[in-house]
Design a protein around this motif. Structure first.
Motif, PDB file in Angstrom:
ATOM      1  N   MET A 174       0.835  -1.208   0.000  1.00  0.00           N
ATOM      2  CA  MET A 174       0.000   0.000   0.000  1.00  0.00           C
ATOM      3  C   MET A 174       0.872   1.261   0.000  1.00  0.00           C
ATOM      4  SD  MET A 174      -3.078  -1.015   2.631  1.00  0.00           S
ATOM      5  CE  MET A 174      -3.689   0.682   2.631  1.00  0.00           C
ATOM      6  N   ARG A 175       2.020   1.207   0.661  1.00  0.00           N
ATOM      7  CA  ARG A 175       2.917   2.369   0.662  1.00  0.00           C
ATOM      8  C   ARG A 175       3.374   2.680  -0.754  1.00  0.00           C
ATOM      9  NH1 ARG A 175       7.703   4.103   4.801  1.00  0.00           N
ATOM     10  NH2 ARG A 175       8.389   5.931   3.636  1.00  0.00           N
ATOM     11  N   GLU A 176       3.714   1.641  -1.501  1.00  0.00           N
ATOM     12  CA  GLU A 176       4.137   1.867  -2.879  1.00  0.00           C
ATOM     13  C   GLU A 176       3.001   2.449  -3.724  1.00  0.00           C
ATOM     14  OE1 GLU A 176       5.149  -0.851  -6.706  1.00  0.00           O
ATOM     15  OE2 GLU A 176       6.347  -1.249  -4.920  1.00  0.00           O
ATOM     16  N   LEU A 177       1.806   1.898  -3.580  1.00  0.00           N
ATOM     17  CA  LEU A 177       0.654   2.394  -4.341  1.00  0.00           C
ATOM     18  C   LEU A 177       0.343   3.845  -3.975  1.00  0.00           C
ATOM     19  CD1 LEU A 177      -1.707  -0.727  -4.211  1.00  0.00           C
ATOM     20  CD2 LEU A 177      -0.455   0.145  -6.201  1.00  0.00           C
ATOM     21  N   ILE A 178       0.409   4.158  -2.681  1.00  0.00           N
ATOM     22  CA  ILE A 178       0.156   5.532  -2.237  1.00  0.00           C
ATOM     23  C   ILE A 178       1.205   6.485  -2.817  1.00  0.00           C
ATOM     24  CG2 ILE A 178       0.177   7.046  -0.219  1.00  0.00           C
ATOM     25  CD1 ILE A 178      -1.107   4.723   1.348  1.00  0.00           C
ATOM     26  N   ALA A 179       2.469   6.036  -2.841  1.00  0.00           N
ATOM     27  CA  ALA A 179       3.532   6.867  -3.393  1.00  0.00           C
ATOM     28  C   ALA A 179       3.279   7.178  -4.865  1.00  0.00           C
ATOM     29  CB  ALA A 179       4.882   6.163  -3.225  1.00  0.00           C
ATOM     30  N   LEU A 180       2.803   6.183  -5.602  1.00  0.00           N
ATOM     31  CA  LEU A 180       2.553   6.370  -7.033  1.00  0.00           C
ATOM     32  C   LEU A 180       1.344   7.265  -7.287  1.00  0.00           C
ATOM     33  CD1 LEU A 180       3.149   2.705  -8.250  1.00  0.00           C
ATOM     34  CD2 LEU A 180       4.700   4.640  -8.513  1.00  0.00           C
ATOM     35  N   LEU A 181       0.321   7.108  -6.475  1.00  0.00           N
ATOM     36  CA  LEU A 181      -0.929   7.824  -6.720  1.00  0.00           C
ATOM     37  C   LEU A 181      -0.932   9.249  -6.168  1.00  0.00           C
ATOM     38  CD1 LEU A 181      -3.478   4.941  -5.970  1.00  0.00           C
ATOM     39  CD2 LEU A 181      -2.775   5.815  -8.209  1.00  0.00           C
ATOM     40  N   THR A 182      -0.160   9.488  -5.117  1.00  0.00           N
ATOM     41  CA  THR A 182      -0.216  10.804  -4.472  1.00  0.00           C
ATOM     42  C   THR A 182       0.998  11.679  -4.762  1.00  0.00           C
ATOM     43  OG1 THR A 182       0.855  10.013  -2.424  1.00  0.00           O
ATOM     44  CG2 THR A 182      -1.559   9.806  -2.577  1.00  0.00           C
ATOM     45  N   ALA A 183       1.872  11.261  -5.669  1.00  0.00           N
ATOM     46  CA  ALA A 183       3.078  12.041  -5.969  1.00  0.00           C
ATOM     47  C   ALA A 183       2.786  13.493  -6.351  1.00  0.00           C
ATOM     48  CB  ALA A 183       3.886  11.353  -7.062  1.00  0.00           C
ATOM     49  N   PRO A 184       1.789  13.759  -7.204  1.00  0.00           N
ATOM     50  CA  PRO A 184       1.511  15.172  -7.539  1.00  0.00           C
ATOM     51  C   PRO A 184       1.077  15.986  -6.325  1.00  0.00           C
ATOM     52  CG  PRO A 184       0.428  13.676  -9.083  1.00  0.00           C
ATOM     53  CD  PRO A 184       0.928  12.838  -7.948  1.00  0.00           C
ATOM     54  N   GLY A 209       9.829   5.631  -0.089  1.00  0.00           N
ATOM     55  CA  GLY A 209      10.664   4.730   0.701  1.00  0.00           C
ATOM     56  C   GLY A 209      11.715   4.034  -0.146  1.00  0.00           C
ATOM     57  N   ALA A 210      11.803   2.713   0.009  1.00  0.00           N
ATOM     58  CA  ALA A 210      12.807   1.939  -0.714  1.00  0.00           C
ATOM     59  C   ALA A 210      12.556   1.908  -2.208  1.00  0.00           C
ATOM     60  CB  ALA A 210      12.853   0.507  -0.170  1.00  0.00           C
ATOM     61  N   THR A 211      11.340   2.200  -2.652  1.00  0.00           N
ATOM     62  CA  THR A 211      11.002   2.127  -4.083  1.00  0.00           C
ATOM     63  C   THR A 211      11.374   3.388  -4.850  1.00  0.00           C
ATOM     64  OG1 THR A 211       8.735   2.984  -3.808  1.00  0.00           O
ATOM     65  CG2 THR A 211       9.066   0.623  -3.515  1.00  0.00           C
ATOM     66  N   SER A 212      11.986   4.380  -4.160  1.00  0.00           N
ATOM     67  CA  SER A 212      12.324   5.630  -4.847  1.00  0.00           C
ATOM     68  C   SER A 212      13.399   5.440  -5.898  1.00  0.00           C
ATOM     69  CB  SER A 212      12.781   6.690  -3.833  1.00  0.00           C
ATOM     70  OG  SER A 212      14.001   6.326  -3.221  1.00  0.00           O
ATOM     71  N   MET A 213      14.140   4.319  -5.834  1.00  0.00           N
ATOM     72  CA  MET A 213      15.200   4.117  -6.824  1.00  0.00           C
ATOM     73  C   MET A 213      14.768   3.197  -7.961  1.00  0.00           C
ATOM     74  SD  MET A 213      17.913   1.467  -5.114  1.00  0.00           S
ATOM     75  CE  MET A 213      17.485  -0.247  -4.806  1.00  0.00           C
ATOM     76  N   ASP A 214      13.533   2.646  -7.887  1.00  0.00           N
ATOM     77  CA  ASP A 214      13.123   1.752  -8.972  1.00  0.00           C
ATOM     78  C   ASP A 214      11.705   2.038  -9.444  1.00  0.00           C
ATOM     79  OD1 ASP A 214      11.670   0.286  -6.827  1.00  0.00           O
ATOM     80  OD2 ASP A 214      13.621  -0.538  -6.346  1.00  0.00           O
ATOM     81  N   THR A 215      10.707   1.408  -8.863  1.00  0.00           N
ATOM     82  CA  THR A 215       9.351   1.515  -9.405  1.00  0.00           C
ATOM     83  C   THR A 215       8.777   2.928  -9.313  1.00  0.00           C
ATOM     84  OG1 THR A 215       8.426   0.798  -7.279  1.00  0.00           O
ATOM     85  CG2 THR A 215       8.782  -0.895  -8.946  1.00  0.00           C
ATOM     86  N   VAL A 239      19.899   7.627  -4.370  1.00  0.00           N
ATOM     87  CA  VAL A 239      20.669   7.447  -3.136  1.00  0.00           C
ATOM     88  C   VAL A 239      19.737   7.134  -1.973  1.00  0.00           C
ATOM     89  CG1 VAL A 239      22.176   8.592  -1.476  1.00  0.00           C
ATOM     90  CG2 VAL A 239      22.553   8.905  -3.921  1.00  0.00           C
ATOM     91  N   HIS A 240      18.621   7.840  -1.916  1.00  0.00           N
ATOM     92  CA  HIS A 240      17.617   7.597  -0.880  1.00  0.00           C
ATOM     93  C   HIS A 240      17.150   6.149  -0.925  1.00  0.00           C
ATOM     94  CE1 HIS A 240      13.370   7.400   0.453  1.00  0.00           C
ATOM     95  NE2 HIS A 240      13.726   8.267   1.365  1.00  0.00           N
ATOM     96  N   GLY A 241      16.842   5.650  -2.115  1.00  0.00           N
ATOM     97  CA  GLY A 241      16.369   4.278  -2.262  1.00  0.00           C
ATOM     98  C   GLY A 241      17.411   3.257  -1.840  1.00  0.00           C
ATOM     99  N   ILE A 242      18.671   3.501  -2.207  1.00  0.00           N
ATOM    100  CA  ILE A 242      19.736   2.562  -1.859  1.00  0.00           C
ATOM    101  C   ILE A 242      19.896   2.457  -0.345  1.00  0.00           C
ATOM    102  CG2 ILE A 242      22.218   2.148  -1.956  1.00  0.00           C
ATOM    103  CD1 ILE A 242      22.228   3.402  -4.724  1.00  0.00           C
ATOM    104  N   ILE A 243      19.978   3.611   0.326  1.00  0.00           N
ATOM    105  CA  ILE A 243      20.207   3.609   1.770  1.00  0.00           C
ATOM    106  C   ILE A 243      19.027   2.995   2.515  1.00  0.00           C
ATOM    107  CG2 ILE A 243      20.522   5.081   3.802  1.00  0.00           C
ATOM    108  CD1 ILE A 243      22.131   6.981   2.029  1.00  0.00           C
ATOM    109  N   VAL A 244      17.810   3.405   2.139  1.00  0.00           N
ATOM    110  CA  VAL A 244      16.627   2.851   2.797  1.00  0.00           C
ATOM    111  C   VAL A 244      16.515   1.362   2.511  1.00  0.00           C
ATOM    112  CG1 VAL A 244      14.113   2.928   2.882  1.00  0.00           C
ATOM    113  CG2 VAL A 244      15.403   5.053   2.792  1.00  0.00           C
ATOM    114  N   ASP A 245      16.807   0.980   1.270  1.00  0.00           N
ATOM    115  CA  ASP A 245      16.762  -0.423   0.868  1.00  0.00           C
ATOM    116  C   ASP A 245      17.702  -1.267   1.719  1.00  0.00           C
ATOM    117  OD1 ASP A 245      16.354  -2.751  -0.508  1.00  0.00           O
ATOM    118  OD2 ASP A 245      16.636  -1.893  -2.481  1.00  0.00           O
ATOM    119  N   LEU A 246      18.922  -0.793   1.887  1.00  0.00           N
ATOM    120  CA  LEU A 246      19.913  -1.546   2.653  1.00  0.00           C
ATOM    121  C   LEU A 246      19.564  -1.617   4.136  1.00  0.00           C
ATOM    122  CD1 LEU A 246      23.223  -0.238   1.017  1.00  0.00           C
ATOM    123  CD2 LEU A 246      22.156  -2.475   0.710  1.00  0.00           C
TER     124      LEU A 246
END
Length: 207
Positions: A137-147, A163-169, A188-195
């Motif tokens: 749901m966090r990923e879906l919210i990020a995609l839908l509420t970006a504007p 979150g972690a998806t900022s470097m990919d999806t 960079v944000h995605g890498i650090i959060v991902d790790l």
């Protein structure tokens, strides 16, 4: 808009596979003997292996880290601290789950596949399922509420929400609404959060 639809389609496919898995368990399609083995541990090993390959293979990600200003590290740190603080506050109104369990779920930061496997292994299927759904749901919210998040809170908001998806999806939608100047920050944000996911999830699961 096209980027968000494509990314959301991928998330919905993941959700569909999850639903098929639930139905398979309800209808006893897969023999229960197969589920008694520690198959999820091996899946976790394989997944961690591919995470390492993805980061190591992408030379642009590694070059971005070399060019980065240390101040950029404050963005993922803000995301991590904010998410953990939010889940800690939410745990005060949830009776079924402890603060550490709630923070373990939040520590997925949108990385639903890895975090849900960890939490299922350490805390059981129920909390693992919650981790899967909440991080998806966090990923879906990020995609839908970006504007909206860009308009209300500034260009760093879509990155933090992803979150972690900022470097990919979520990167295409972040690029579209935050601007190309924030691509390196998002990566960079995605890498650090991902790790941080495997360490923080494991830590809170053991508390």
């Amino acid at each position: 808009m096209v980027y968000s639809l494509v990314s959301m389609k991928g998330s919905l496919i993941i959700l569909a596979f999850f639903a098929v898995g639930v139905l398979s368990g309800l209808w006893d399609i897969i023999p229960s003997d197969l589920l008694k083995d520690e198959w999820n541990t091996y899946v976790l090993y394989v997944l961690m292996f591919f995470v390492g390959i993805t980061i190591g293979y992408d030379r642009e990600l590694l070059l971005s880290l070399k060019r980065v200003n240390l101040n950029i590290v404050l963005v993922p740190l803000g995301t991590i601290v904010g998410t953990l603080l939010g889940t800690l506050i939410l745990s005060l109104v949830m009776q079924d789950w402890s603060a550490s369990e709630s923070m373990a779920v939040g520590s997925g930061f949108g990385y639903y596949s890895l975090s849900s496997i960890f939490i299922t292994q350490y805390k059981g299927v129920a909390l693992g399922t919650i981790a899967l759904m909440s991080n998806l749901m966090r990923e879906l919210i990020a995609l839908l509420t970006a504007p909206l998040s860009r308009r209300w809170f500034g260009p760093l908001a879509p990155i933090s929400v992803a979150g972690a998806t900022s470097m990919d999806t979520a990167l295409p939608i972040i690029t579209q609404y935050a601007g190309k100047n924030y691509v390196v920050i998002a990566i960079v944000h995605g890498i650090i959060v991902d790790l941080s996911v495997p360490f923080l999830v494991t830590f809170f699961c053991y508390l």
